[in-house]
Design a protein around this motif. Structure first.
Motif, PDB file in Angstrom:
ATOM      1  N   SER A  91       0.815  -1.216   0.000  1.00 50.43           N
ATOM      2  CA  SER A  91       0.000   0.000   0.000  1.00 50.43           C
ATOM      3  C   SER A  91       0.851   1.269   0.000  1.00 50.43           C
ATOM      4  O   SER A  91       0.323   2.370  -0.121  1.00 50.43           O
ATOM      5  CB  SER A  91      -0.943   0.017   1.205  1.00 50.43           C
ATOM      6  N   ILE A  92       2.179   1.105   0.153  1.00 52.52           N
ATOM      7  CA  ILE A  92       3.091   2.244   0.198  1.00 52.52           C
ATOM      8  C   ILE A  92       4.019   2.190  -1.008  1.00 52.52           C
ATOM      9  O   ILE A  92       4.536   1.127  -1.354  1.00 52.52           O
ATOM     10  CB  ILE A  92       3.952   2.227   1.483  1.00 52.52           C
ATOM     11  N   ARG A  93       4.237   3.307  -1.655  1.00 57.16           N
ATOM     12  CA  ARG A  93       5.165   3.342  -2.778  1.00 57.16           C
ATOM     13  C   ARG A  93       5.932   4.664  -2.775  1.00 57.16           C
ATOM     14  O   ARG A  93       5.537   5.626  -2.114  1.00 57.16           O
ATOM     15  CB  ARG A  93       4.442   3.161  -4.107  1.00 57.16           C
ATOM     16  N   VAL A  94       7.012   4.699  -3.534  1.00 55.55           N
ATOM     17  CA  VAL A  94       7.805   5.911  -3.711  1.00 55.55           C
ATOM     18  C   VAL A  94       7.454   6.514  -5.062  1.00 55.55           C
ATOM     19  O   VAL A  94       7.370   5.802  -6.069  1.00 55.55           O
ATOM     20  CB  VAL A  94       9.314   5.596  -3.648  1.00 55.55           C
ATOM     21  N   VAL A  95       7.218   7.809  -5.097  1.00 53.86           N
ATOM     22  CA  VAL A  95       6.891   8.511  -6.335  1.00 53.86           C
ATOM     23  C   VAL A  95       8.073   8.408  -7.294  1.00 53.86           C
ATOM     24  O   VAL A  95       9.212   8.687  -6.924  1.00 53.86           O
ATOM     25  CB  VAL A  95       6.555   9.983  -6.040  1.00 53.86           C
ATOM     26  N   ARG A  96       7.801   8.032  -8.535  1.00 52.37           N
ATOM     27  CA  ARG A  96       8.877   7.795  -9.493  1.00 52.37           C
ATOM     28  C   ARG A  96       8.720   8.565 -10.807  1.00 52.37           C
ATOM     29  O   ARG A  96       9.492   8.361 -11.737  1.00 52.37           O
ATOM     30  CB  ARG A  96       8.980   6.293  -9.805  1.00 52.37           C
ATOM     31  N   SER A  97       7.704   9.404 -10.914  1.00 55.15           N
ATOM     32  CA  SER A  97       7.529  10.150 -12.154  1.00 55.15           C
ATOM     33  C   SER A  97       6.922  11.515 -11.862  1.00 55.15           C
ATOM     34  O   SER A  97       6.338  11.743 -10.798  1.00 55.15           O
ATOM     35  CB  SER A  97       6.612   9.379 -13.114  1.00 55.15           C
ATOM     36  N   VAL A 130       4.003   7.725  -0.737  1.00 57.18           N
ATOM     37  CA  VAL A 130       2.557   7.906  -0.819  1.00 57.18           C
ATOM     38  C   VAL A 130       1.874   6.594  -0.436  1.00 57.18           C
ATOM     39  O   VAL A 130       2.327   5.510  -0.826  1.00 57.18           O
ATOM     40  CB  VAL A 130       2.116   8.369  -2.227  1.00 57.18           C
ATOM     41  N   ALA A 131       0.818   6.701   0.366  1.00 55.79           N
ATOM     42  CA  ALA A 131       0.021   5.541   0.760  1.00 55.79           C
ATOM     43  C   ALA A 131      -1.294   5.591  -0.004  1.00 55.79           C
ATOM     44  O   ALA A 131      -1.928   6.641  -0.093  1.00 55.79           O
ATOM     45  CB  ALA A 131      -0.246   5.565   2.264  1.00 55.79           C
ATOM     46  N   GLU A 132      -1.685   4.469  -0.575  1.00 59.86           N
ATOM     47  CA  GLU A 132      -2.898   4.455  -1.366  1.00 59.86           C
ATOM     48  C   GLU A 132      -3.767   3.246  -1.030  1.00 59.86           C
ATOM     49  O   GLU A 132      -3.291   2.232  -0.530  1.00 59.86           O
ATOM     50  CB  GLU A 132      -2.567   4.464  -2.861  1.00 59.86           C
ATOM     51  N   HIS A 133      -5.048   3.406  -1.320  1.00 60.46           N
ATOM     52  CA  HIS A 133      -6.002   2.323  -1.099  1.00 60.46           C
ATOM     53  C   HIS A 133      -6.958   2.296  -2.280  1.00 60.46           C
ATOM     54  O   HIS A 133      -7.580   3.297  -2.622  1.00 60.46           O
ATOM     55  CB  HIS A 133      -6.790   2.566   0.203  1.00 60.46           C
ATOM     56  N   GLN A 134      -7.004   1.133  -2.930  1.00 61.61           N
ATOM     57  CA  GLN A 134      -7.861   0.958  -4.102  1.00 61.61           C
ATOM     58  C   GLN A 134      -7.580   2.023  -5.172  1.00 61.61           C
ATOM     59  O   GLN A 134      -8.496   2.599  -5.761  1.00 61.61           O
ATOM     60  CB  GLN A 134      -9.331   0.966  -3.696  1.00 61.61           C
ATOM     61  N   GLY A 135      -6.288   2.289  -5.396  1.00 59.99           N
ATOM     62  CA  GLY A 135      -5.877   3.206  -6.432  1.00 59.99           C
ATOM     63  C   GLY A 135      -6.023   4.677  -6.100  1.00 59.99           C
ATOM     64  O   GLY A 135      -5.801   5.537  -6.963  1.00 59.99           O
ATOM     65  N   ARG A 136      -6.342   4.997  -4.855  1.00 58.88           N
ATOM     66  CA  ARG A 136      -6.541   6.389  -4.449  1.00 58.88           C
ATOM     67  C   ARG A 136      -5.489   6.796  -3.441  1.00 58.88           C
ATOM     68  O   ARG A 136      -5.313   6.134  -2.412  1.00 58.88           O
ATOM     69  CB  ARG A 136      -7.945   6.534  -3.851  1.00 58.88           C
ATOM     70  N   LEU A 155      -3.981   8.552  -0.379  1.00 63.48           N
ATOM     71  CA  LEU A 155      -4.607   9.006   0.858  1.00 63.48           C
ATOM     72  C   LEU A 155      -3.654   9.715   1.810  1.00 63.48           C
ATOM     73  O   LEU A 155      -4.092  10.498   2.652  1.00 63.48           O
ATOM     74  CB  LEU A 155      -5.256   7.817   1.586  1.00 63.48           C
ATOM     75  N   ALA A 156      -2.372   9.424   1.710  1.00 61.01           N
ATOM     76  CA  ALA A 156      -1.400  10.031   2.635  1.00 61.01           C
ATOM     77  C   ALA A 156      -0.043  10.107   1.966  1.00 61.01           C
ATOM     78  O   ALA A 156       0.280   9.317   1.069  1.00 61.01           O
ATOM     79  CB  ALA A 156      -1.308   9.214   3.923  1.00 61.01           C
ATOM     80  N   THR A 157       0.761  11.051   2.395  1.00 70.51           N
ATOM     81  CA  THR A 157       2.089  11.212   1.826  1.00 70.51           C
ATOM     82  C   THR A 157       3.038  11.831   2.842  1.00 70.51           C
ATOM     83  O   THR A 157       2.617  12.517   3.774  1.00 70.51           O
ATOM     84  CB  THR A 157       2.037  12.097   0.553  1.00 70.51           C
ATOM     85  N   VAL A 158       4.321  11.565   2.672  1.00 69.19           N
ATOM     86  CA  VAL A 158       5.359  12.187   3.479  1.00 69.19           C
ATOM     87  C   VAL A 158       6.636  12.208   2.644  1.00 69.19           C
ATOM     88  O   VAL A 158       6.815  11.374   1.748  1.00 69.19           O
ATOM     89  CB  VAL A 158       5.575  11.431   4.808  1.00 69.19           C
ATOM     90  N   ARG A 159       7.512  13.168   2.921  1.00 71.03           N
ATOM     91  CA  ARG A 159       8.723  13.343   2.113  1.00 71.03           C
ATOM     92  C   ARG A 159       9.976  13.208   2.962  1.00 71.03           C
ATOM     93  O   ARG A 159      10.025  13.683   4.099  1.00 71.03           O
ATOM     94  CB  ARG A 159       8.693  14.724   1.447  1.00 71.03           C
ATOM     95  N   LEU A 160      10.987  12.587   2.382  1.00 70.44           N
ATOM     96  CA  LEU A 160      12.286  12.421   3.035  1.00 70.44           C
ATOM     97  C   LEU A 160      13.341  13.101   2.165  1.00 70.44           C
ATOM     98  O   LEU A 160      13.528  12.739   1.003  1.00 70.44           O
ATOM     99  CB  LEU A 160      12.606  10.930   3.185  1.00 70.44           C
ATOM    100  N   SER A 161      14.004  14.122   2.730  1.00 71.57           N
ATOM    101  CA  SER A 161      14.986  14.897   1.969  1.00 71.57           C
ATOM    102  C   SER A 161      16.338  14.901   2.683  1.00 71.57           C
ATOM    103  O   SER A 161      16.407  14.785   3.912  1.00 71.57           O
ATOM    104  CB  SER A 161      14.523  16.353   1.803  1.00 71.57           C
ATOM    105  N   ARG A 162      17.388  15.042   1.917  1.00 70.13           N
ATOM    106  CA  ARG A 162      18.719  15.181   2.488  1.00 70.13           C
ATOM    107  C   ARG A 162      18.879  16.591   3.023  1.00 70.13           C
ATOM    108  O   ARG A 162      18.455  17.564   2.399  1.00 70.13           O
ATOM    109  CB  ARG A 162      19.771  14.891   1.423  1.00 70.13           C
TER     110      ARG A 162
END
Length: 237
Positions: A39-45, A90-96, A98-105
Motif C-alpha cells: 500500500s506504500i510506494r515511492v513517487v517515481r515520475s 505515498v500511501a494508497e487504497h484501491q488506487g486512491r 490518501l497520505a504522503t510524506v517526504r524524506l529529503s537530504r
C-alpha cells in the motif's frame, strides 16, 4: 566493510548541493526506494508527483475548512523543486492516494525556502547523515489514518538504508506527544509556517536504542533488525 558503510560513504561524497536538482536523484540508494508494504510506494515520475501535489492541496484545503478539490483537471498542486531530489512516499487504497510524506537530504533542504529555516535553527553536526521529514499530509478519513503509520515505518526504514543518523521534522504543538511515543524529541527550537503557524522542531536520533526502548517505540524493532544485520550491538555507545 558493511553495506551500510558503503552507502553512507557514497552519500557523503555526493552531499555537495546540486544546482540542477533532477527527479529521483541517483544519490538515493535503490534499496531505500523499495517498499515492504504493497500500500506504500515511492513517487517515481512527474505525473505521480503532480498527483501527490493535489493530495497535499486537498489536505491543506480541508484544514482551512474549504471543500476538497476533488482531483479535477486544473486543480492547484503543492509541489516543490526539492521533491524531485527527495524520496516522496505515498500511501494508497484501491488506487486512491490518501497520505504522503517526504524524506529529503539536509544538504538539499538548505536550498529550499520552506526547510532551510529548520536546518539553520537546529544546526545539525553533520549534514551528510541528516535527513528531513516534511510535507506530511493525510486525508481526514479513517483508512488514510490507518495507512499513515506504515508509511512512516517505511520512511524510517529508508532512513537507515541511506545511512542517516539524525532526522528532523516540524510538527504542530498538539502532535508533539504523539510523535514522542515513537522516539522523537523536542529540540526547543520553533519555526513559523505561513499556513500552520508556529511549529515545533523535533529530532530523532536513529541509533539511540535506549530512547526508542524507553518510549516503547514500535520503531525499536526496525532499528534492532538493522543492528543485528550489521553485527552491531543493540545499544550503540
Amino acid at each position: 566493510m558493511r553495506t551500510s558503510d558503503v552507502v553512507a560513504d557514497l552519500w557523503v561524497r555526493a552531499h555537495a548541493p546540486n544546482p540542477r536538482l533532477q527527479f529521483l536523484s541517483d544519490r538515493w540508494p535503490q534499496p531505500a526506494m523499495v517498499t515492504t508494504d504493497s500500500s506504500i510506494r515511492v513517487v517515481r515520475s512527474e505525473l505521480e508527483l503532480q498527483d501527490v501535489g493535489r493530495l497535499r492541496n486537498d489536505v491543506r484545503a480541508a484544514r482551512a475548512g474549504q471543500p476538497h478539490a476533488g482531483g479535477e483537471v486544473g486543480d492547484r498542486t503543492v509541489v516543490d523543486e526539492i521533491d524531485r531530489c527527495s524520496l516522496v512516499f505515498v500511501a494508497e487504497h484501491q488506487g486512491r492516494e490518501l497520505a504522503t510524506v517526504r524524506l529529503s537530504r539536509a544538504i538539499d533542504a538548505l536550498g529550499d525556502s520552506h526547510l532551510a529555516p529548520l536546518i539553520e535553527a537546529v544546526q545539525p553536526a553533520d549534514l551528510a547523515v541528516t535527513v528531513v521529514v516534511s510535507r506530511f499530509a493525510v486525508i481526514p478519513e479513517r483508512q488514510a489514518r490507518a495507512l499513515a503509520l506504515p508509511m512512516f515505518f517505511q520512511a524510517y526504514r529508508s532512513m537507515h538504508l541511506v545511512g542517516a543518523r539524525c532526522a528532523l521534522m516540524t510538527i504542530h504543538a498538539t502532535m508533539v506527544e504523539v510523535f514522542a511515543q515513537f522516539g522523537w524529541k523536542q529540540t526547543g527550537e520553533v519555526v513559523h509556517d505561513p499556513f500552520a503557524g508556529e511549529m515545533q522542531i523535533l529530532r530523532h536520533d536513529l541509533l539511540d536504542m535506549t530512547l526508542l526502548r524507553a518510549a516503547d517505540s514500535p520503531l525499536a524493532s526496525i532499528a534492532s533488525d538493522f543492528f543485528r544485520h550489521e553485527g552491531r550491538a543493540a545499544t550503540p555507545r
